[in-house]
Design a protein around this motif. Sequence first.
Motif, PDB file in Angstrom:
ATOM      1  N   ASP A  16      23.145 -20.567 -57.558  1.00 49.83           N
ATOM      2  CA  ASP A  16      22.730 -21.680 -56.699  1.00 49.83           C
ATOM      3  C   ASP A  16      23.244 -21.500 -55.272  1.00 49.83           C
ATOM      4  O   ASP A  16      22.524 -21.782 -54.305  1.00 49.83           O
ATOM      5  N   ARG A  17      24.490 -21.062 -55.136  1.00 48.39           N
ATOM      6  CA  ARG A  17      25.042 -20.833 -53.801  1.00 48.39           C
ATOM      7  C   ARG A  17      24.274 -19.715 -53.093  1.00 48.39           C
ATOM      8  O   ARG A  17      23.931 -19.833 -51.904  1.00 48.39           O
ATOM      9  N   PHE A  18      23.994 -18.639 -53.832  1.00 52.54           N
ATOM     10  CA  PHE A  18      23.240 -17.533 -53.249  1.00 52.54           C
ATOM     11  C   PHE A  18      21.853 -17.994 -52.822  1.00 52.54           C
ATOM     12  O   PHE A  18      21.402 -17.691 -51.715  1.00 52.54           O
ATOM     13  N   ALA A  19      21.162 -18.714 -53.705  1.00 52.62           N
ATOM     14  CA  ALA A  19      19.799 -19.157 -53.408  1.00 52.62           C
ATOM     15  C   ALA A  19      19.758 -20.044 -52.167  1.00 52.62           C
ATOM     16  O   ALA A  19      18.840 -19.938 -51.336  1.00 52.62           O
ATOM     17  N   ALA A  20      20.774 -20.901 -52.009  1.00 54.38           N
ATOM     18  CA  ALA A  20      20.820 -21.772 -50.833  1.00 54.38           C
ATOM     19  C   ALA A  20      21.038 -20.959 -49.563  1.00 54.38           C
ATOM     20  O   ALA A  20      20.380 -21.190 -48.532  1.00 54.38           O
ATOM     21  N   ALA A  21      21.962 -19.984 -49.619  1.00 53.48           N
ATOM     22  CA  ALA A  21      22.245 -19.163 -48.442  1.00 53.48           C
ATOM     23  C   ALA A  21      21.050 -18.289 -48.080  1.00 53.48           C
ATOM     24  O   ALA A  21      20.703 -18.143 -46.908  1.00 53.48           O
ATOM     25  N   ALA A  22      20.421 -17.694 -49.089  1.00 52.23           N
ATOM     26  CA  ALA A  22      19.258 -16.851 -48.835  1.00 52.23           C
ATOM     27  C   ALA A  22      18.103 -17.676 -48.283  1.00 52.23           C
ATOM     28  O   ALA A  22      17.455 -17.290 -47.301  1.00 52.23           O
ATOM     29  N   GLY A  23      17.833 -18.805 -48.909  1.00 58.70           N
ATOM     30  CA  GLY A  23      16.728 -19.650 -48.458  1.00 58.70           C
ATOM     31  C   GLY A  23      16.907 -20.135 -47.041  1.00 58.70           C
ATOM     32  O   GLY A  23      15.936 -20.240 -46.275  1.00 58.70           O
ATOM     33  N   ALA A  24      18.151 -20.426 -46.650  1.00 55.41           N
ATOM     34  CA  ALA A  24      18.417 -20.890 -45.285  1.00 55.41           C
ATOM     35  C   ALA A  24      18.084 -19.822 -44.252  1.00 55.41           C
ATOM     36  O   ALA A  24      17.765 -20.133 -43.099  1.00 55.41           O
ATOM     37  N   LEU A  25      18.144 -18.547 -44.665  1.00 53.76           N
ATOM     38  CA  LEU A  25      17.803 -17.446 -43.758  1.00 53.76           C
ATOM     39  C   LEU A  25      16.316 -17.080 -43.815  1.00 53.76           C
ATOM     40  O   LEU A  25      15.891 -16.126 -43.161  1.00 53.76           O
ATOM     41  N   GLY A  26      15.555 -17.812 -44.616  1.00 53.73           N
ATOM     42  CA  GLY A  26      14.139 -17.502 -44.734  1.00 53.73           C
ATOM     43  C   GLY A  26      13.821 -16.486 -45.801  1.00 53.73           C
ATOM     44  O   GLY A  26      12.697 -15.963 -45.867  1.00 53.73           O
ATOM     45  N   ILE A  27      14.810 -16.171 -46.645  1.00 50.73           N
ATOM     46  CA  ILE A  27      14.594 -15.235 -47.748  1.00 50.73           C
ATOM     47  C   ILE A  27      14.135 -16.029 -48.956  1.00 50.73           C
ATOM     48  O   ILE A  27      14.864 -16.884 -49.457  1.00 50.73           O
ATOM     49  N   GLY A  28      12.932 -15.761 -49.394  1.00 55.26           N
ATOM     50  CA  GLY A  28      12.387 -16.500 -50.521  1.00 55.26           C
ATOM     51  C   GLY A  28      10.938 -16.150 -50.735  1.00 55.26           C
ATOM     52  O   GLY A  28      10.461 -15.096 -50.304  1.00 55.26           O
ATOM     53  N   ASP A  29      10.228 -17.043 -51.381  1.00 54.22           N
ATOM     54  CA  ASP A  29       8.848 -16.787 -51.754  1.00 54.22           C
ATOM     55  C   ASP A  29       8.003 -16.439 -50.526  1.00 54.22           C
ATOM     56  O   ASP A  29       7.980 -17.178 -49.537  1.00 54.22           O
ATOM     57  N   GLY A  30       7.324 -15.293 -50.592  1.00 55.35           N
ATOM     58  CA  GLY A  30       6.450 -14.864 -49.512  1.00 55.35           C
ATOM     59  C   GLY A  30       7.126 -14.022 -48.447  1.00 55.35           C
ATOM     60  O   GLY A  30       6.447 -13.498 -47.560  1.00 55.35           O
ATOM     61  N   ALA A  31       8.433 -13.861 -48.512  1.00 57.16           N
ATOM     62  CA  ALA A  31       9.144 -13.078 -47.495  1.00 57.16           C
ATOM     63  C   ALA A  31       9.235 -11.615 -47.893  1.00 57.16           C
ATOM     64  O   ALA A  31       9.304 -11.276 -49.072  1.00 57.16           O
ATOM     65  N   LYS A  32       9.252 -10.756 -46.900  1.00 60.41           N
ATOM     66  CA  LYS A  32       9.544  -9.338 -47.040  1.00 60.41           C
ATOM     67  C   LYS A  32      10.799  -9.072 -46.208  1.00 60.41           C
ATOM     68  O   LYS A  32      10.811  -9.321 -45.016  1.00 60.41           O
ATOM     69  N   VAL A  33      11.860  -8.592 -46.842  1.00 62.13           N
ATOM     70  CA  VAL A  33      13.176  -8.544 -46.207  1.00 62.13           C
ATOM     71  C   VAL A  33      13.574  -7.102 -45.906  1.00 62.13           C
ATOM     72  O   VAL A  33      13.477  -6.233 -46.769  1.00 62.13           O
ATOM     73  N   VAL A  34      14.036  -6.876 -44.690  1.00 65.32           N
ATOM     74  CA  VAL A  34      14.648  -5.599 -44.311  1.00 65.32           C
ATOM     75  C   VAL A  34      16.074  -5.901 -43.870  1.00 65.32           C
ATOM     76  O   VAL A  34      16.308  -6.771 -43.027  1.00 65.32           O
ATOM     77  N   VAL A  35      17.017  -5.177 -44.457  1.00 70.90           N
ATOM     78  CA  VAL A  35      18.439  -5.388 -44.187  1.00 70.90           C
ATOM     79  C   VAL A  35      18.993  -4.151 -43.485  1.00 70.90           C
ATOM     80  O   VAL A  35      18.646  -3.023 -43.837  1.00 70.90           O
ATOM     81  N   TYR A  36      19.857  -4.373 -42.507  1.00 74.82           N
ATOM     82  CA  TYR A  36      20.514  -3.243 -41.866  1.00 74.82           C
ATOM     83  C   TYR A  36      21.969  -3.586 -41.583  1.00 74.82           C
ATOM     84  O   TYR A  36      22.394  -4.747 -41.654  1.00 74.82           O
ATOM     85  N   SER A  37      22.745  -2.550 -41.264  1.00 74.40           N
ATOM     86  CA  SER A  37      24.131  -2.716 -40.849  1.00 74.40           C
ATOM     87  C   SER A  37      24.319  -2.044 -39.498  1.00 74.40           C
ATOM     88  O   SER A  37      23.530  -1.189 -39.102  1.00 74.40           O
ATOM     89  N   GLN A  38      25.395  -2.440 -38.821  1.00 73.95           N
ATOM     90  CA  GLN A  38      25.678  -1.854 -37.515  1.00 73.95           C
ATOM     91  C   GLN A  38      26.459  -0.551 -37.610  1.00 73.95           C
ATOM     92  O   GLN A  38      26.652   0.133 -36.597  1.00 73.95           O
ATOM     93  N   HIS A  39      26.931  -0.211 -38.810  1.00 71.92           N
ATOM     94  CA  HIS A  39      27.622   1.078 -38.969  1.00 71.92           C
ATOM     95  C   HIS A  39      27.333   1.595 -40.373  1.00 71.92           C
ATOM     96  O   HIS A  39      26.192   1.989 -40.637  1.00 71.92           O
ATOM     97  N   ALA A  40      28.315   1.633 -41.265  1.00 71.61           N
ATOM     98  CA  ALA A  40      28.068   2.161 -42.608  1.00 71.61           C
ATOM     99  C   ALA A  40      26.932   1.404 -43.287  1.00 71.61           C
ATOM    100  O   ALA A  40      26.899   0.172 -43.252  1.00 71.61           O
ATOM    101  N   PRO A  41      25.987   2.110 -43.915  1.00 70.56           N
ATOM    102  CA  PRO A  41      24.807   1.443 -44.477  1.00 70.56           C
ATOM    103  C   PRO A  41      25.094   0.583 -45.691  1.00 70.56           C
ATOM    104  O   PRO A  41      24.227  -0.183 -46.122  1.00 70.56           O
ATOM    105  N   PHE A  42      26.306   0.651 -46.232  1.00 69.54           N
ATOM    106  CA  PHE A  42      26.542   0.041 -47.532  1.00 69.54           C
ATOM    107  C   PHE A  42      26.741  -1.469 -47.466  1.00 69.54           C
ATOM    108  O   PHE A  42      26.683  -2.139 -48.492  1.00 69.54           O
ATOM    109  N   TRP A  43      26.930  -2.010 -46.257  1.00 70.85           N
ATOM    110  CA  TRP A  43      26.849  -3.468 -46.118  1.00 70.85           C
ATOM    111  C   TRP A  43      25.412  -3.919 -46.333  1.00 70.85           C
ATOM    112  O   TRP A  43      25.171  -4.996 -46.898  1.00 70.85           O
TER     113      TRP A  43
END
Length: 293
Positions: free
Chosen positions: A82-109
């Motif tokens: 539930d905590r994850f879903a709330a945080a993700a949804g607040a960022l616009g991550i959810g139904d219909g979204a296509k997400v690209v994630v990046y980091s400013q240095h090591a890719p593992f973040w």
Amino acid sequence: MTVQSLPEVVDVAWLADHLQDTDLVLIDSTSHLEVPEDGPYTIESGAQTYLDEHIPGALFADLLAEFADPENAEPWTAADHDRFAAAAGALGIGDGAKVVVYSQHAPFWATRLWWQLRFEGFDDVAVLDGGLPAWKASGGAVTSEPATATPREFTGVRRPELIRSTDDVAAALDDPGTLLVNVLGEEDYRGETTTYPRPGHIPGSVNFPVAQLIDPDTGTLRPLAELRSEFEEAGLLDPNRKVVTYCGGGIAATGVAWALAQAGVNDVGVYDGSLTAWTADPDLPLVTGPSPR
């Protein structure tokens, strides 16, 4: 323009072509980890470095403050659903979204959030190969202007098979169908460093350093054909064994899970507490020395 279903990795040319897509959600998930030569590691949110500069339109996901369990002693332990879903949804991550994630240095973040999204049942997520350094090297613009999210409902269903607890790992020590993989460097694996409360590796685990996934000259993922050969040699593609990766705190372990997914192994389990949790219990065994492979 609508983005089609995403692979596990996209390059900067792809992102430049799709940066204005209405269903694209671009996320900077940077954190900072300092590992001194003679002591335990320290951690810091990447919120300030995001504010200093980021890819235009990118939002910031704070892996420490928003996507981790605040009640757990291990800093990056996955939050409840539930905590994850709330945080993700607040960022616009959810139904219909296509997400690209990046980091400013090591890719593992970035692979950490990639794994958490898959763990919580969301598959349309890719990691930007090379992250912000590759974007800047290609001539991509950066900004210090924070982006504004358009919230969405997150309806993913958790996949418990993608995570392991300390009890799970302890119970699998003698299981021939499980392959434990330590993704730290060889010195950490052999027990020659003081990063964690006790040195060494979990008995029976093999060593596959996550750093060997990345081309040191470009900061991008090495060719999959080369990696597949190395995975095969290390036993990570054995169809009769379930791979479980671990590291220090559950971050780098997701990098090998991400690379293995590109080789067709989509069910890698990640030991979320990793050595931070394992070494905190003096009754749990550790061994030192080189990898058996």
